[in-house]
Design a protein around this motif. Structure first.
Motif, PDB file in Angstrom:
ATOM      1  N   PHE A   4     -43.659  39.532 -82.821  1.00  0.00           N
ATOM      2  CA  PHE A   4     -42.925  40.666 -83.358  1.00  0.00           C
ATOM      3  C   PHE A   4     -41.580  40.208 -83.928  1.00  0.00           C
ATOM      4  CE2 PHE A   4     -39.604  43.828 -82.619  1.00  0.00           C
ATOM      5  CZ  PHE A   4     -40.059  44.846 -83.450  1.00  0.00           C
ATOM      6  N   LEU A   5     -40.871  39.336 -83.190  1.00  0.00           N
ATOM      7  CA  LEU A   5     -39.585  38.832 -83.665  1.00  0.00           C
ATOM      8  C   LEU A   5     -39.734  38.032 -84.947  1.00  0.00           C
ATOM      9  CD1 LEU A   5     -37.939  37.727 -80.294  1.00  0.00           C
ATOM     10  CD2 LEU A   5     -37.371  39.722 -81.696  1.00  0.00           C
ATOM     11  N   SER A   8     -40.325  40.497 -87.707  1.00  0.00           N
ATOM     12  CA  SER A   8     -39.062  41.188 -87.972  1.00  0.00           C
ATOM     13  C   SER A   8     -38.133  40.304 -88.797  1.00  0.00           C
ATOM     14  CB  SER A   8     -38.394  41.581 -86.659  1.00  0.00           C
ATOM     15  OG  SER A   8     -37.107  42.087 -86.886  1.00  0.00           O
ATOM     16  N   SER A   9     -38.064  39.044 -88.438  1.00  0.00           N
ATOM     17  CA  SER A   9     -37.219  38.099 -89.170  1.00  0.00           C
ATOM     18  C   SER A   9     -37.711  37.914 -90.598  1.00  0.00           C
ATOM     19  CB  SER A   9     -37.194  36.753 -88.435  1.00  0.00           C
ATOM     20  OG  SER A   9     -36.441  35.805 -89.142  1.00  0.00           O
ATOM     21  N   PHE A  12     -36.732  40.958 -92.561  1.00  0.00           N
ATOM     22  CA  PHE A  12     -35.273  40.929 -92.740  1.00  0.00           C
ATOM     23  C   PHE A  12     -34.898  40.000 -93.894  1.00  0.00           C
ATOM     24  CE2 PHE A  12     -30.986  39.477 -91.898  1.00  0.00           C
ATOM     25  CZ  PHE A  12     -30.321  40.642 -91.507  1.00  0.00           C
ATOM     26  N   GLN A  71     -28.135  36.262 -87.048  1.00  0.00           N
ATOM     27  CA  GLN A  71     -29.414  36.757 -86.545  1.00  0.00           C
ATOM     28  C   GLN A  71     -29.946  35.925 -85.375  1.00  0.00           C
ATOM     29  OE1 GLN A  71     -29.181  39.847 -88.157  1.00  0.00           O
ATOM     30  NE2 GLN A  71     -31.384  39.690 -87.901  1.00  0.00           N
TER      31      GLN A  71
END
Length: 825
Positions: A4-5, A8-9, A12, A71
């Motif tokens: 998920f991270l 998300s990155s 982004f 981040q």
């Protein structure tokens, strides 16, 4: 979770790249040398307002500058923190979201908590100010309010419009890091709620920081120009003058009021950020065309001062480029451009309206006999300062044609002080600015004026003619910001009880003139403190100290190194700057600039000053003459004396120094000069330019390399002392009670002009009337001469002592020449 991270990155990064297809940024403070981040300590960024688009901009600029990512996880405590940033303000709601008060986020609490548990933990908290559009708000402008990032109702739709309209003018400023450990340690004495207190203190520091930074970048809200002009008319003091003028002239108050509005309209600036941005782009192109670079020193001081003070920028005035250059430098470094006092002669067609929108307000050369104009101008300046606007004016009045700092004209300073006395709620700070050119744009024009040519009137056609200079190179420019003067502190020192009095627009305390004159002298002295040495003024300084303005190439380069190193051993001021490289590099550079000539010789090339360059170089030499005045004065005492007692040297320096200090605006006081002279004597001894024999000082043996160095150093100041001797010789020849000050000034000027021709002196300031006027004034102040009832000059026995002292400095040929010319006249 890691999947998920990662996703998300990825999104982004995609959104960040999409955003920057449109967004263009100007970034200040992201240099590693400025931030000085410790690589062994974690970094956490803080943004003022909660905004996803601001996060995207922050990360882009961190990556572009090679800074730690915002981040990335923040590695503190057991689990760490997910991201290396937090917001000071958050929002509520969806489409129409309102900002809350500063919020203590979980990330901030977590950092303080971990720092409280672990005394060795420190986090570098970097505040980042982000402004969409970088434009001060116009009072009562609904359109600006709608698109302002500071409006209380700020939803996604509004943010989209803001980015659409202002995104290509986004401004980002990184500030120096705040140590989390230092905040926690400062509150460690609190036995209860230690963690909570530390958290609230950090939030408060950040809140104040962002507010002050925004004030420095944007300045106060801009009044609508028409509203501002009419507000001047409604002030009590202007109303009184309108009634008085109407009564004196026998006309209706309405006619006088209309005239007052016309005056206000003539004066007031009409600052437009659209024009500022246009000028910024235009000037970037111009500087790249005519200059090899603009070096800036001590801008950080200005950025800090502008957060809390109404700033008065007081630069030296060498060129019309000065105010354009200063506004450009400030704007590029995130400081709001000032309102600039400009002569009414610059209010020309095309140019005038452009300058007015760039922040210029126009003033007449003199308005002593026009009470109405004076009242309007004073009220305008008062409103500028009371509202917190920054202002810029030139205390010298006009541009220096000789390269020296001119005698200050205290008119604008007096108006500033009187405005502050009326309303001291907004602190005022004077910031001296030294602008050092390697080649001034108007150099050839100044050359003609120094030789007697009438000053050219500014015109549009003259402006277009000057555009031909864009094909030439004018070297580098140094912009050095000096030590600021805080007006409240200065008044405390000069008049400790100034706050005990009540002041209105008309009241002038008895001490005002003295304080204003002291302040004016302090300002120009601090301008000189921030001087810049460059290859051109160093070359001119030494070549003009030779008999024929010529020197062997290697010897010249070596002497430039020597005299530069002298100042490094005994620095004049911490705010001055030195050129890069060595004497050999500087000489090559001066040759590339076309200011020196080379004559080929088998035994070694000779560098000379030819034609107009010999006179023009005096301009650049005069820029730095004050830096070497004291050691040069010491060296001059050994031109006619192989040996002299040390205490006698210090005594003579102390006697002559007050006149040189007053002329060149040197910062050492009369009380300090003895110690300074002692220190300079030690420097000259350490460099083998003087030797010690018992309690006496001796010059090097005649003909030695060190004797030549001492002689060159002495010639830096000899012409100044010769000019003093001319005035004294004229006065003694005429006798007491014969000449008044104006007659002595005129005869001294004519005498100096004649000596200049007879002795081939290529220094127009040698017969500058204003320098003689100032010297005569200083003779009065020091009690050497007085005036009788008829205004004629009377001199005391001290004058004979001055003449005797001159024999120790001036050679017999020069003294005899002055006396012969004086007697014949």
């Amino acid at each position: 979770m890691s999947h998920f991270l990662g996703l998300s990155s990825f999104f982004f990064t995609i959104l960040r790249k999409i955003l920057f297809f449109w967004v263009k940024t100007e970034v200040v403070g992201n240099e590693k040398d400025f931030l000085q981040l410790d690589p062994d300590k974690p970094v956490c960024y803080v943004l003022q307002y909660s905004s996803f688009s601001s996060r995207l901009v922050l990360e882009q600029e961190c990556l572009a500058a090679g800074l730690p990512s915002s981040q990335a996880p923040l590695p503190i405590g057991g689990k760490g923190i997910r991201r290396s940033f937090f917001f000071l303000y958050s929002r509520q709601g969806q489409w129409f979201r309102k900002r809350q008060s500063p919020t203590v986020t979980q990330r901030l609490k977590h950092m303080v908590h971990e720092a409280t548990l672990n005394s060795d933990l420190d986090v570098q908290i970097v505040p980042v100010s982000l402004l969409w559009g970088r434009e001060p708000e116009k009072q009562k402008s609904m359109f600006k309010m709608l698109l302002s990032d500071s409006w209380s109702v700020a939803g996604r739709l509004q943010k989209f419009l803001i980015i659409l309209v202002h995104g290509r003018r986004t401004f980002v400023q990184f500030s120096k890091p705040i140590s989390l450990k230092s905040i926690v340690d400062e509150t460690s004495s609190e036995t209860e709620n230690h963690e909570e207190i530390a958290t609230r203190k950090l939030a408060r520091i950040l809140r104040v920081h962002f507010r002050r930074t925004r004030q420095a970048i944007l300045g106060p809200d801009l009044s609508h120009r028409r509203t501002l002009v009419h507000s001047l008319i409604h002030s009590t003091v202007v109303k009184d003058v309108i009634r008085e003028t109407a009564k004196e002239e026998g006309i209706s108050p309405e006619k006088v009021k209309a005239r007052a509005i016309k005056y206000g309209d003539e004066i007031a600036a009409n600052l437009s950020m659209t024009v500022i941005r246009f000028l910024s782009r235009l000037l970037s192109w111009v500087w790249n065309k005519i200059y090899n670079g603009v070096n800036i020193r001590n801008i950080e001081t200005v950025q800090e001062i502008a957060k809390e003070n109404a700033v008065v920028y007081v630069p030296c005035h060498r060129s019309h480029i000065d105010y354009l250059l200063l506004s450009y430098v400030l704007y590029k470094h995130g400081v709001m451009v000032p309102h600039i006092a400009a002569g009414i002669n610059l209010n020309m067609p095309i140019v005038g309206p452009l300058l007015r929108r760039g922040g210029a307000f126009f003033m007449r050369r003199s308005f002593k006999d026009n009470k109405l104009y004076a009242a309007i101008f004073n009220e305008y300046l008062y409103q500028m300062f009371s509202k917190g606007y920054s202002v810029e004016y030139f205390v010298e009045g006009g541009r220096s044609r000789t390269g020296r700092t001119l005698q200050p004209r205290p008119g604008m300073i007096a108006m500033t002080v009187r405005s502050f006395l009326r309303n001291s709620s907004k602190p005022i700070a004077f910031v001296p600015v030294y602008v050092g050119y390697e080649k001034v744009l108007e150099g050839r024009t100044y050359l003609g004026e120094l030789r007697g040519k009438k000053k050219e009137k500014e015109s549009v056609f003259g402006l277009f003619r000057s555009l031909s200079n864009l094909r030439k190179s004018f070297g580098k420019v140094n912009v050095n910001f000096g030590d600021p003067i805080f007006l409240s502190k200065f008044l405390d020192e000069q008049q400790p009880h100034w706050k005990d009095q009540a002041y209105d627009a008309e009241y002038r305390p008895k001490w005002l003139n003295h304080v204003v004159n002291e302040l004016a002298d302090e300002i120009v002295t601090r301008i000189n403190d921030a001087s810049s040495i460059n290859p051109i003024n160093m070359t001119g300084l030494i070549l003009l100290s030779t008999a024929k303005q010529a020197m062997d190439e290697k010897i010249l380069a070596s002497q430039m190194d020597t005299f530069s190193n002298l100042l490094k051993q005994m620095p004049y001021s911490p705010h001055m700057s030195y050129p890069e490289g060595c004497g050999k590099d500087w000489l090559e550079y001066a040759e590339e600039m076309g200011l020196v000539s080379r004559q080929k010789q088998n035994l070694g090339d000779i560098i000379t000053l030819e034609g107009n360059n010999a006179t023009l170089m005096t301009y650049y030499r005069n820029n730095i003459l004050h830096l070497y005045a004291v050691p040069a004065l010491i060296a001059s005492l050994f031109q006619n004396n192989p040996m002299m007692k040390r205490e006698k040297v210090v005594f003579l320096v102390r006697s002559i120094y007050p006149y040189i200090k007053a002329e060149l605006f040197i910062h050492w006081s009369k009380e300090e000069i003895s110690e300074v002279a002692e220190q300079w004597i030690d420097v000259l001894i350490n460099n083998d330019m003087l030797h010690v024999e018992g309690d006496s000082l001796c010059r090097p043996s005649t003909g030695s390399a060190n004797f030549v160095l001492l002689s060159v150093l002495a010639r830096f100041i000899i012409q100044t002392i010769e000019r003093y001797y001319i005035s004294i010789a004229v006065l003694r020849n005429q006798g007491p009670g014969v000449l008044d000050a104006a007659e002595l000034e005129e005869q001294s000027t004519q005498m100096a002009q004649r000596m200049s021709i007879l002795y081939g002196l290529n220094a127009p300031e040698f017969f500058d009337k204003t320098l003689f006027r100032h010297f005569i004034s200083n003779l009065k102040e020091n009690g050497i001469i007085t005036e009788d009832e008829a205004g004629k000059l009377i001199y005391s026995e001290k004058l004979a002592g001055v003449v005797e002292d001159a024999k120790l400095v001036l050679n017999a040929e020069m003294r005899q020449g002055v006396l012969q010319v004086t007697t014949l006249s």
